[in-house]
Scaffold this active site. Structure first.
Site, mmCIF file in Angstrom:
data_model
loop_
_atom_site.group_PDB
_atom_site.id
_atom_site.type_symbol
_atom_site.label_atom_id
_atom_site.label_comp_id
_atom_site.label_asym_id
_atom_site.label_seq_id
_atom_site.Cartn_x
_atom_site.Cartn_y
_atom_site.Cartn_z
ATOM 1 N N LYS A 48 0.750 -1.250 -0.081
ATOM 2 C CA LYS A 48 0.124 0.096 0.125
ATOM 3 C C LYS A 48 0.959 1.221 0.159
ATOM 4 C CE LYS A 48 -0.688 -0.808 4.909
ATOM 5 N NZ LYS A 48 -1.287 0.030 6.083
ATOM 6 N N TYR A 271 15.665 30.305 4.568
ATOM 7 C CA TYR A 271 14.596 30.983 5.618
ATOM 8 C C TYR A 271 14.779 31.011 6.734
ATOM 9 C CZ TYR A 271 11.431 30.448 1.331
ATOM 10 O OH TYR A 271 10.992 30.413 0.287
HETATM 11 C C1 LIG Z 1 -3.779 -4.476 7.828
HETATM 12 C C2 LIG Z 1 -2.300 -4.587 7.768
HETATM 13 N N1 LIG Z 1 -1.539 -5.820 7.576
HETATM 14 C C3 LIG Z 1 -0.119 -5.641 7.471
HETATM 15 C C4 LIG Z 1 0.532 -4.351 7.375
HETATM 16 C C5 LIG Z 1 2.156 -4.611 7.272
HETATM 17 O O1 LIG Z 1 2.680 -4.103 8.294
HETATM 18 P P1 LIG Z 1 4.399 -4.134 8.349
HETATM 19 O O2 LIG Z 1 4.846 -2.832 7.566
HETATM 20 O O3 LIG Z 1 4.634 -3.479 9.898
HETATM 21 O O4 LIG Z 1 4.694 -5.281 8.177
HETATM 22 C C6 LIG Z 1 0.146 -3.209 7.850
HETATM 23 C C7 LIG Z 1 0.619 -2.063 7.815
HETATM 24 O O5 LIG Z 1 0.477 -0.953 8.190
HETATM 25 C C8 LIG Z 1 -1.536 -3.376 7.841
HETATM 26 O O6 LIG Z 1 -2.149 -2.150 7.883
#
Ligand SMILES: Cc1ncc(COP(=O)(O)O)c(C=O)c1O
Length: 379
Positions: A48, A271
Site C-alpha cells: 500500500k 529561510y
Molecule cells: C492490515 C495491515 N496488515 C499488514 C501491514 C504490514 O505491516 P508492516 O509494514 O509492519 O509489516 C499493515 C501495515 O500497516 C496493515 O495495516
C-alpha cells in the site's frame, strides 16, 4: 479543462536530479528471508501507499514473480493501479469496500476485507452477480477496523450468507514491535476464540493471517497459514530481530547538486536565517525539499552522504531545496550526486537512523516520498 493538464509530468530522460534508486533484487531476497522466518507460510506482500513509497507496480511485480502468494493494498484505487500495471496475482484490499464498489472489484478480481458489520446484507445481495473473495477482518485489539468479538454472535446469520465467498480471516497486531508480548498473545487468543465461534457456525476460512513483519520476526504466527509483511520486505525494521535476519534496505534517495557557492564566515543560509556559516565554506544546494517528502525538521539536523563522508544539512529545508555545508577542500560541483537516504542500515543517514533522529518510524519517511521523484529500478 484542457486534458493535457491531467497528464503526469514528463521527465527528460536525463532529468534525474532527484532519484529514488530501488533495488528490486533486494526486495525479492527480503521476501525469501521473511518466508524462512515465517517457516514457509505464504506471503501477502503489503504494497500500500505506493509500495511504502518504493513504487507499487514494479515492487508488486517483483514480489509476485518472486513467489509471493498475493499483494495487499489499502483501497480500491491502489488495487486497480496494480491490475492496470499488469499484475495478475491475488490482491487484497485491506481497508474494505463500500457495496456499490463491489462490481468494479469483481471485474478486476480483487479480494476484499470485510471490515465491519455494516454492509453484510448489501454484500450478500450483490455478491451472487459480482463475486469477490472475502477476508473477514476481526478486531482482536487494534481498535480500528474489523468485527469485534462481541459483534460476532449478532452478525453470524449475515456472515453465514457470505460463507461461499469467505476465503480468509485476519487480524492485526497493535504491539508486535513491543518486546513484551503480553498484549500480542492476548490478541492471538481472541483471534482463536473468534475462529472457533465462526467454525461452530460452519464458517471455516481456508486462510488465516494476523501477522505483519514484526510478527514474522518475533514468531507470533501460531497456526496462521499466511503472513502480511510490509516494512521488512523493503529491508527496513524497527526491531533488532530485523537486522539480525540480514534484511537489505532497498531504497536509496540520491540528489544531484544543483549549485555550489563559496560563502564567507557570517553568511546566513535559507529561510529564517537559522544557519550562520562559522567560517568560509561551500554551500551545495540540492533540488529536494519537503514537497518531495524530505522532512522540514531535518534542517540543521539531517546529514547527507558524499564521497564516502557525511555532511550536515544546514538551514531550513524549503519546499523544493535543501542546503548542505562542506569544507572548502572537498571537491564538489553541480551534478555531484549526494545520498539523502542511504541503503546501508549502519550509515548515519540510513532511513532508520533518520527516523530515529526525527522520533518517528521509517514507514513515515518512505511513504512520504512524492511521486514527482524519479524512481529507478534495478534487479
Ligand atoms: C492490515 C495491515 N496488515 C499488514 C501491514 C504490514 O505491516 P508492516 O509494514 O509492519 O509489516 C499493515 C501495515 O500497516 C496493515 O495495516
Amino acid at each position: 479543462m484542457n486534458e493535457q493538464h491531467l497528464e503526469p509530468l514528463k521527465r527528460h530522460p536525463e532529468g534525474r536530479a532527484l532519484c529514488a534508486e530501488v533495488d528490486l533484487g533486494r526486495i525479492v531476497r527480503n521476501l525469501g528471508r521473511l518466508r524462512t522466518a515465517a517457516a514457509g507460510r505464504d506471503i501477502w506482500g503489503v504494497v500500500k501507499a505506493n509500495g511504502y513509497g518504493h513504487g507499487a507496480v514494479p515492487v508488486g511485480r517483483a514480489l509476485a514473480e518472486g513467489g509471493a502468494h498475493g499483494l495487499a493494498v489499502s483501497n480500491l484505487e491502489e488495487g486497480l493501479e496494480l491490475r492496470q500495471g499488469g499484475i495478475e496475482c491475488p490482491i487484497l484490499v485491506l481497508g474494505g469496500l463500500r457495496p456499490e464498489a463491489l462490481p468494479a472489484a469483481s471485474a478486476e478480481g480483487l479480494t476484499i476485507a470485510v471490515v465491519g458489520p455494516e454492509h453484510l446484507a448489501d454484500y450478500a445481495r450483490i455478491l451472487p452477480q459480482h463475486p469477490v473473495a472475502l477476508h473477514l477482518k476481526l478486531d482482536t485489539g487494534m481498535g480500528r477496523f474489523g468485527l469485534l468479538p462481541s459483534e460476532l454472535g449478532a452478525c453470524m446469520t449475515g456472515l453465514q450468507r457470505l460463507a461461499p465467498w469467505i476465503e480468509g480471516a485476519m487480524g492485526h497486531f497493535a504491539t508486535s514491535d513491543d518486546p513484551d508480548q503480553g498484549f500480542a498473545l492476548r490478541q492471538r487468543r481472541t483471534f482463536d476464540a473468534c475462529l472457533s465461534q465462526l467454525s461452530e457456525a460452519g464458517i471455516r476460512p481456508a486462510q488465516r493471517h494476523h501477522g505483519n513483519s514484526d510478527a514474522c520476526l518475533r514468531d507470533l504466527l501460531d497456526q496462521d497459514t499466511h503472513v502480511r509483511p510490509g516494512l521488512a520486505l523493503f529491508g527496513l525494521t524497527t526491531i533488532p530481530e530485523g537486522r539480525a535476519l540480514g534484511l537489505e534496505p532497498a531504497l536509496e534517495l540520491v540528489a544531484e547538486v544543483a549549485r555550489v557557492k563559496v560563502v564567507p564566515a557570517g553568511t546566513t543560509v535559507g529561510y529564517g536565517r537559522t544557519f550562520v556559516a562559522p567560517q568560509p565554506m561551500q554551500i551545495a544546494t540540492l533540488a529536494c525539499g519537503y514537497a518531495d517528502g524530505y522532512r522540514r525538521d531535518l534542517g540543521n539536523r539531517g546529514v547527507v552522504g558524499f564521497a564516502g563522508r557525511t555532511f550536515p544539512v544546514v538551514g531550513r529545508v524549503s519546499m523544493d531545496y535543501l542546503t548542505v555545508a562542506l569544507p572548502l577542500d572537498v571537491p564538489v560541483a553541480p551534478g555531484s550526486p549526494m545520498t539523502l537516504f542511504s541503503a546501508d542500515p549502519a550509515a548515519p543517514h540510513s532511513l532508520e537512523r533518520m527516523a530515529q533522529t526525527l522520533a518517528t518510524i521509517p514507514y513515515e519517511l518512505t511513504c512520504a516520498l512524492h511521486r514527482r521523484i524519479t524512481r529507478r529500478f534495478s534487479v
